[in-house]
Design a protein around this motif. Structure first.
Motif, mmCIF file in Angstrom:
data_model
loop_
_atom_site.group_PDB
_atom_site.id
_atom_site.type_symbol
_atom_site.label_atom_id
_atom_site.label_comp_id
_atom_site.label_asym_id
_atom_site.label_seq_id
_atom_site.Cartn_x
_atom_site.Cartn_y
_atom_site.Cartn_z
ATOM 1 N N ASN A 1 0.834 -1.351 0.079
ATOM 2 C CA ASN A 1 0.162 0.119 -0.103
ATOM 3 C C ASN A 1 0.936 1.243 -0.019
ATOM 4 O O ASN A 1 0.629 2.212 -0.556
ATOM 5 C CB ASN A 1 -0.875 -0.138 1.234
ATOM 6 N N LEU B 1 1.408 -4.423 -8.578
ATOM 7 C CA LEU B 1 0.119 -5.116 -9.075
ATOM 8 C C LEU B 1 0.417 -6.624 -8.822
ATOM 9 O O LEU B 1 -0.679 -7.500 -8.360
ATOM 10 C CB LEU B 1 -0.428 -4.743 -10.265
ATOM 11 N N TYR C 1 7.625 4.312 -13.054
ATOM 12 C CA TYR C 1 6.382 3.639 -13.467
ATOM 13 C C TYR C 1 6.531 2.452 -13.557
ATOM 14 O O TYR C 1 5.541 1.483 -13.408
ATOM 15 C CB TYR C 1 5.812 4.527 -14.950
ATOM 16 N N ALA D 1 2.364 1.521 -3.439
ATOM 17 C CA ALA D 1 1.312 1.941 -4.412
ATOM 18 C C ALA D 1 0.908 3.364 -4.222
ATOM 19 O O ALA D 1 0.745 4.159 -5.216
ATOM 20 C CB ALA D 1 0.114 1.193 -4.099
ATOM 21 N N ARG D 2 1.047 4.064 -3.156
ATOM 22 C CA ARG D 2 0.861 5.529 -2.890
ATOM 23 C C ARG D 2 1.867 6.082 -3.259
ATOM 24 O O ARG D 2 1.524 7.300 -4.206
ATOM 25 C CB ARG D 2 0.523 5.615 -1.311
ATOM 26 N N HIS D 3 3.174 5.969 -3.370
ATOM 27 C CA HIS D 3 3.971 6.535 -4.044
ATOM 28 C C HIS D 3 4.127 6.582 -5.397
ATOM 29 O O HIS D 3 4.473 7.465 -6.189
ATOM 30 C CB HIS D 3 5.428 5.964 -3.507
ATOM 31 N N VAL D 4 3.798 5.301 -6.167
ATOM 32 C CA VAL D 4 3.549 5.108 -7.357
ATOM 33 C C VAL D 4 2.595 5.800 -8.035
ATOM 34 O O VAL D 4 2.746 6.992 -9.029
ATOM 35 C CB VAL D 4 3.501 3.775 -7.909
ATOM 36 N N ASN D 5 1.438 6.041 -7.471
ATOM 37 C CA ASN D 5 0.416 6.910 -7.850
ATOM 38 C C ASN D 5 0.523 8.359 -7.703
ATOM 39 O O ASN D 5 0.032 9.260 -8.349
ATOM 40 C CB ASN D 5 -1.063 6.520 -7.113
ATOM 41 N N SER D 6 1.374 8.670 -6.937
ATOM 42 C CA SER D 6 1.767 10.232 -6.575
ATOM 43 C C SER D 6 3.172 10.773 -7.721
ATOM 44 O O SER D 6 3.141 11.975 -8.010
ATOM 45 C CB SER D 6 2.137 10.390 -5.279
ATOM 46 N N GLY D 7 3.495 9.581 -8.415
ATOM 47 C CA GLY D 7 4.614 9.923 -9.269
ATOM 48 C C GLY D 7 5.938 9.990 -8.790
ATOM 49 O O GLY D 7 6.946 10.530 -9.642
ATOM 50 N N ARG E 1 4.879 -0.026 -11.022
ATOM 51 C CA ARG E 1 3.558 -0.418 -10.739
ATOM 52 C C ARG E 1 3.139 -1.560 -11.152
ATOM 53 O O ARG E 1 2.325 -2.356 -10.394
ATOM 54 C CB ARG E 1 2.755 0.840 -11.755
#
Length: 111
Positions: A76, A96, A89, A79-85, A92
């Motif tokens: 989690n 998953l 990439y 994933a939060r860091h990936v989604n914030s950029g 990701r």
């Protein structure tokens, strides 16, 4: 407080005996333990309801549960860091896959 009276129609007064091999008895006892009920009740459920009762949830080892929880927390956070950029990439896809593996492990442990 006294136990409520049971009508003659509902009272279980007939004794039915069957003979089992030691292996059959062992299997019946294992099934009873798996469902969390006595072998007698298991047989009654199967005979009169046509199916086994709902299976009791297995107890998960505390260490396994703790480790899975740590993995979930790490996934989690990543994933939060990936989604914030903040993370490349390509990570990701790996996250998953790890998340899917975690869900599979949890499902296998609980089924």
């Amino acid at each position: 407080m006294a136990r409520p009276k049971v009508s003659k129609e509902e009272k279980r007064s007939v004794i039915f005996t069957i003979r089992l091999t030691l292996e059959e008895q062992r299997k019946l006892n294992e099934l009873g333990a798996m469902f969390g009920i006595s072998p007698r009740l298991l047989a009654r459920e199967k005979i009169f309801r046509g199916s086994y009762p709902k299976q009791k949830m297995p107890r998960i080892d505390v260490d396994v549960y703790t480790e899975l929880k740590k993995i979930g927390i790490n996934i989690n956070q990543l994933a939060r860091h990936v989604n914030s950029g903040k993370v490349p990439y390509g990570l990701r896809k790996v996250l998953l896959e790890l998340s899917e593996q975690q869900q599979l492990i949890i499902k296998l442990l609980l089924d």
